[in-house]
Design an enzyme around this catalytic site. Structure first.
Site, mmCIF file in Angstrom:
data_model
loop_
_atom_site.group_PDB
_atom_site.id
_atom_site.type_symbol
_atom_site.label_atom_id
_atom_site.label_comp_id
_atom_site.label_asym_id
_atom_site.label_seq_id
_atom_site.Cartn_x
_atom_site.Cartn_y
_atom_site.Cartn_z
ATOM 1 N N LYS A 15 -27.687 33.813 -8.862
ATOM 2 C CA LYS A 15 -28.973 33.197 -8.403
ATOM 3 C C LYS A 15 -28.487 32.520 -8.322
ATOM 4 C CE LYS A 15 -29.962 33.496 -12.829
ATOM 5 N NZ LYS A 15 -29.064 33.230 -13.578
ATOM 6 N N ARG A 128 -16.808 27.956 -11.779
ATOM 7 C CA ARG A 128 -18.124 27.264 -10.141
ATOM 8 C C ARG A 128 -17.872 25.618 -10.510
ATOM 9 N NH1 ARG A 128 -23.942 29.399 -11.736
ATOM 10 N NH2 ARG A 128 -23.407 28.307 -13.510
ATOM 11 N N ARG A 173 -24.627 30.744 -23.911
ATOM 12 C CA ARG A 173 -25.489 30.923 -22.458
ATOM 13 C C ARG A 173 -25.444 32.467 -22.753
ATOM 14 N NH1 ARG A 173 -23.336 27.462 -18.830
ATOM 15 N NH2 ARG A 173 -24.903 28.935 -17.098
HETATM 16 P P1 ADP Z 1 -27.941 29.782 -15.573
HETATM 17 O O1 ADP Z 1 -28.288 31.032 -15.177
HETATM 18 O O2 ADP Z 1 -26.155 29.517 -15.069
HETATM 19 O O3 ADP Z 1 -27.622 29.650 -17.501
HETATM 20 P P2 ADP Z 1 -29.091 27.532 -14.757
HETATM 21 O O4 ADP Z 1 -28.970 26.224 -14.047
HETATM 22 O O5 ADP Z 1 -30.359 28.417 -14.488
HETATM 23 O O6 ADP Z 1 -28.258 28.425 -15.358
HETATM 24 O O7 ADP Z 1 -30.623 26.944 -16.779
HETATM 25 C C1 ADP Z 1 -29.580 25.802 -17.603
HETATM 26 C C2 ADP Z 1 -29.829 25.346 -18.167
HETATM 27 O O8 ADP Z 1 -31.561 24.929 -18.130
HETATM 28 C C3 ADP Z 1 -30.578 26.690 -19.751
HETATM 29 O O9 ADP Z 1 -29.273 27.754 -20.544
HETATM 30 C C4 ADP Z 1 -31.609 26.276 -20.014
HETATM 31 O O10 ADP Z 1 -30.707 26.036 -20.844
HETATM 32 C C5 ADP Z 1 -31.962 25.530 -19.149
HETATM 33 N N1 ADP Z 1 -33.464 26.350 -18.499
HETATM 34 C C6 ADP Z 1 -33.110 27.354 -17.240
HETATM 35 N N2 ADP Z 1 -34.576 27.737 -16.788
HETATM 36 C C7 ADP Z 1 -34.547 28.016 -17.995
HETATM 37 C C8 ADP Z 1 -36.088 28.371 -18.397
HETATM 38 N N3 ADP Z 1 -36.561 29.692 -17.582
HETATM 39 N N4 ADP Z 1 -36.363 28.951 -19.776
HETATM 40 C C9 ADP Z 1 -35.926 27.568 -20.602
HETATM 41 N N5 ADP Z 1 -34.678 27.072 -20.051
HETATM 42 C C10 ADP Z 1 -34.833 26.867 -18.902
#
Ligand code: ADP
Length: 218
Positions: A15, A128, A173
């Site tokens: 993404k 990554r 995750r």
């Molecule tokens: P990925 O999609 O690779 O897990 P992100 O950078 O999108 O990585 O997210 C990293 C972390 O940030 C998530 O594991 C969560 O803890 C937090 N996070 C990101 N977006 C959200 C969201 N929309 N709601 C709740 N927590 C979020």
């Protein structure tokens, strides 16, 4: 009508990589909740400490915090003509909030799922790396930098690995995704708002598919 492009998909699906490419092409800002929380967790506040602990455990930040952050960010002038959401929504409450926000802002939601089989995801995340200067994303297995562990554009910068891209957190995750976020795909599908692209190939091919999908649907 201006658009909210929602990039969906499991952690490691690509993404962030695609949002970075798309923002230039579409001239719309990337709004990444993950990036915003990574910045926020560096502060010396109780909220920062809470976010740090949740991210390290592979759990989600509470909906009320996440919703507030997205509402504030998307009220900025650069989001006026639309924006690309990367990592939001991740729960039914967040999806409900987004629907309300889209109506308030007079924008149309278009959700795109970058589909990658579960068995590929963990390796992608553990491999990554990113540049601390420009944010360019590499993968030691799939898309290595030209020289070991340094950015192609910033040879002075050693690449970094995200704190949550370790084997333990990665599994947590993926579980969080399966339990809380995957059901949203059905929600967008039922609403006729979901388009699926194959996320297993080269990032340029995936990008071309996404651009074609966005253009084909007004
Ligand atoms: P990925 O999609 O690779 O897990 P992100 O950078 O999108 O990585 O997210 C990293 C972390 O940030 C998530 O594991 C969560 O803890 C937090 N996070 C990101 N977006 C959200 C969201 N929309 N709601 C709740 N927590 C979020």
């Amino acid at each position: 009508m201006s658009k909210i492009i929602v990039l969906m998909g499991a952690p490691g699906a690509g993404k962030g990589t695609q949002a970075r490419l798309l923002q230039e092409r579409l001239n719309l800002p990337q709004v990444s909740t993950g990036d915003m929380f990574r910045a926020l967790k560096e502060a010396h506040t109780p909220l920062a400490a809470e976010v740090r602990a949740l991210m390290a455990a592979g759990q989600l930040v509470p909906d009320d915090v996440t919703i507030r952050v997205v509402r504030e960010r998307t009220a900025q002038p650069d989001c006026r003509n639309g924006y690309i959401l990367d990592g939001f929504p991740r729960t039914p409450a967040q999806a409900a909030m987004l629907e309300k926000l889209a109506a308030e802002q007079g924008k149309q939601i278009q959700a795109i799922e970058i589909q990658v089989p579960l068995e590929l995801l963990a390796k992608r995340m553990v491999g990554r790396r990113n540049c601390p200067v420009c944010g360019e994303i590499y993968n030691i297995y799939g898309k290595p930098p030209r020289f070991d562990n340094v950015c192609d554009f910033h040879p002075e910068a050693q690449l970094l690995q995200r704190a949550d891209d370790n084997a333990n957190t990665v599994q947590a995750r993926l579980t969080t995704y399966e339990e809380q976020t995957r059901p949203l795909l059905d929600y967008y599908k039922a609403a006729g708002l979901l388009h699926v692209v194959d996320g297993t190939g080269e990032s340029e091919a995936i990008y071309n598919d996404i651009v074609a999908t966005v253009s084909a649907h007004g």
